[in-house]
Motif scaffolding. Structure first.
Motif, PDB file in Angstrom:
ATOM      1  N   SER A  94       0.576  -1.459  -0.205  1.00  0.00           N
ATOM      2  CA  SER A  94      -0.276  -0.205  -0.171  1.00  0.00           C
ATOM      3  C   SER A  94       1.008   1.185  -0.017  1.00  0.00           C
ATOM      4  O   SER A  94       1.918   1.417   0.278  1.00  0.00           O
ATOM      5  N   ALA A  95       0.136   2.595  -0.019  1.00  0.00           N
ATOM      6  CA  ALA A  95       0.777   4.094  -0.213  1.00  0.00           C
ATOM      7  C   ALA A  95       1.659   3.661   1.348  1.00  0.00           C
ATOM      8  O   ALA A  95       2.785   4.397   1.103  1.00  0.00           O
ATOM      9  N   THR A  96       1.138   3.578   1.742  1.00  0.00           N
ATOM     10  CA  THR A  96       1.565   3.837   3.716  1.00  0.00           C
ATOM     11  C   THR A  96       2.423   3.073   3.422  1.00  0.00           C
ATOM     12  O   THR A  96       4.012   4.058   4.305  1.00  0.00           O
ATOM     13  N   VAL A  97       3.037   2.240   3.224  1.00  0.00           N
ATOM     14  CA  VAL A  97       3.809   1.232   2.953  1.00  0.00           C
ATOM     15  C   VAL A  97       5.762   1.697   2.200  1.00  0.00           C
ATOM     16  O   VAL A  97       6.344   1.885   3.407  1.00  0.00           O
ATOM     17  N   THR A  98       4.859   2.343   1.705  1.00  0.00           N
ATOM     18  CA  THR A  98       5.927   3.094   0.095  1.00  0.00           C
ATOM     19  C   THR A  98       6.246   4.671   1.079  1.00  0.00           C
ATOM     20  O   THR A  98       6.826   5.323  -0.354  1.00  0.00           O
ATOM     21  N   GLN A  99       5.442   4.734   1.940  1.00  0.00           N
ATOM     22  CA  GLN A  99       5.814   6.919   2.303  1.00  0.00           C
ATOM     23  C   GLN A  99       7.377   7.147   2.745  1.00  0.00           C
ATOM     24  O   GLN A  99       8.083   8.291   2.118  1.00  0.00           O
ATOM     25  N   ILE A 100       7.449   6.176   3.392  1.00  0.00           N
ATOM     26  CA  ILE A 100       9.160   6.232   3.769  1.00  0.00           C
ATOM     27  C   ILE A 100       9.849   6.105   2.530  1.00  0.00           C
ATOM     28  O   ILE A 100      11.071   6.970   3.093  1.00  0.00           O
ATOM     29  N   THR A 101      10.181   5.208   2.100  1.00  0.00           N
ATOM     30  CA  THR A 101      11.144   4.836   0.443  1.00  0.00           C
ATOM     31  C   THR A 101      11.153   6.281  -0.351  1.00  0.00           C
ATOM     32  O   THR A 101      11.942   6.800  -0.488  1.00  0.00           O
ATOM     33  N   ASN A 102       9.491   6.654  -0.379  1.00  0.00           N
ATOM     34  CA  ASN A 102       8.915   7.353  -1.536  1.00  0.00           C
ATOM     35  C   ASN A 102      10.441   8.816  -0.382  1.00  0.00           C
ATOM     36  O   ASN A 102      10.253   9.827  -1.854  1.00  0.00           O
ATOM     37  N   TYR A 103      10.115   9.555   0.624  1.00  0.00           N
ATOM     38  CA  TYR A 103      10.192  10.341   1.543  1.00  0.00           C
ATOM     39  C   TYR A 103      12.137  10.290   1.149  1.00  0.00           C
ATOM     40  O   TYR A 103      12.421  11.569   0.672  1.00  0.00           O
ATOM     41  N   MET A 104      12.305   9.639   1.487  1.00  0.00           N
ATOM     42  CA  MET A 104      14.009   9.085   1.069  1.00  0.00           C
ATOM     43  C   MET A 104      14.360   9.627  -0.366  1.00  0.00           C
ATOM     44  O   MET A 104      15.525  10.101  -0.102  1.00  0.00           O
ATOM     45  N   THR A 105      13.726   8.924  -1.700  1.00  0.00           N
ATOM     46  CA  THR A 105      13.816   9.226  -2.253  1.00  0.00           C
ATOM     47  C   THR A 105      14.119  10.625  -2.842  1.00  0.00           C
ATOM     48  O   THR A 105      14.813  10.848  -3.381  1.00  0.00           O
ATOM     49  N   MET A 106      12.335  11.461  -2.429  1.00  0.00           N
ATOM     50  CA  MET A 106      12.500  12.748  -3.110  1.00  0.00           C
ATOM     51  C   MET A 106      13.517  13.121  -2.601  1.00  0.00           C
ATOM     52  O   MET A 106      14.018  14.430  -3.283  1.00  0.00           O
ATOM     53  N   SER A 107      13.643  12.984  -1.262  1.00  0.00           N
ATOM     54  CA  SER A 107      14.938  13.921  -1.044  1.00  0.00           C
ATOM     55  C   SER A 107      16.465  13.904  -1.388  1.00  0.00           C
ATOM     56  O   SER A 107      16.937  15.243  -1.390  1.00  0.00           O
TER      57      SER A 107
END
Length: 295
Positions: free
Chosen positions: A137-150
């Motif tokens: 789900s999107a909740t599981v990948t939120q941290i990964t997406n945040y790190m990638t965007m950072s």
């Protein structure tokens, strides 16, 4: 009696035997199911026009008794009193939704075409990865997406929301499954006529799978239109870059005294996705012209 093998065996068409009582029963059942599914939408519309005393009434009434436009008037004044103009919030929301949806449809279609119609090493493994990614789900990948965007330096920009939306695996899976139904004979005929790979994709594949990418537009747009609150709190920090959904959430967080404007805001946020679906409904439900064709 001699039967010629060259003459195809023909049978008389089978007529569906259905009584008038069965037709009426089916119609009544579908009408009841349709009314049940429409109840949440009707309740939102009714609440938007209720005065505050009817909204707080217990037990709640489904339909409004004394309709009023005060909720919309109060919401207008609340938006006018915000630091950033409401038009700016609306522009940010439309920019993210439109660009993210267009990018998702284009990238997903381009990636799905070789997976569906071209053979290359690792094709099965890549599609397996796509299918497995749908489990998260999107909740599981939120941290990964945040790190990638950072790491990409996209935080506090609209691209922090648009880029993950473009890379969603749902569109790739949907387009690939539809493109597999396109007969290879169409592609082979186009290659014989000298069509380039891109022309085959754009002029043959995409028109045939039109119901698929129209459905994908609806899903993607609805997801991005309602993602403003989460995006505004996690990826975007500047007030002038936030979306209308986040702005309404902040304005209406004043408590029970603002419950009337909150009901009006819910209706306004629903209007755009409903309009998009209504305009695309006739095309989405169409059967593909090649659905019955086989190689």
């Amino acid at each position: 009696m001699v039967i010629d093998d060259d003459i195809p065996f023909q049978t008389s068409p089978q007529k569906v035997s259905r009584s008038l009582y069965g037709d009426i029963s089916l119609f009544v059942l579908l009408a009841l199911v349709g009314c049940f599914m429409a109840m949440p939408l009707l309740f939102v519309i009714s609440n938007a026009f209720k005065p505050i005393n009817e909204i707080l009434q217990f037990p709640p009434k489904f339909f409004v008794r004394n309709p009023t436009l005060d909720n919309f008037t109060d919401l207008y004044y609340l938006l006018q009193g915000s630091w950033v103009p409401a038009t700016r919030y609306l522009f940010n929301t439309m920019f993210i939704a439109v660009l993210g949806t267009a990018g998702h449809v284009v990238i997903a279609s381009l990636a799905a075409y070789p997976l569906a119609k071209r053979k290359f090493p690792g094709r099965g493994f890549l599609f397996t990865v796509v299918v497995l990614s749908l489990m998260f789900s999107a909740t599981v990948t939120q941290i990964t997406n945040y790190m990638t965007m950072s790491w990409l330096g996209m935080l506090d920009t609209h691209w922090a929301v648009i880029v993950p939306a473009i890379g969603s695996s749902l569109g790739l899976y949907l387009m690939k499954q539809f493109m597999e139904q396109v007969p290879d004979a169409l592609i082979e005929a186009a290659e014989i006529d000298g069509c380039s790979e891109f022309r085959i994709f754009w002029n043959i594949i995409m028109p045939v799978v039109k119901p698929a990418w129209l459905t994908l537009i609806i899903f993607s747009f609805q997801g991005l239109w309602g993602a403003g609150g989460a995006a505004g709190s996690m990826y975007i920090y500047s007030e002038q870059l936030k979306t209308i959904d986040y702005a309404l959430g902040q304005i209406l967080a004043g408590g029970i005294v603002r419950i009337g404007p909150s009901m009006a805001a819910q209706l306004l946020l629903l209007l755009v996705p409903i309009t998009i679906f209504t305009l695309s409904q006739s095309s989405v439900i169409q059967t593909m012209s090649t659905s019955g064709m086989k190689d």
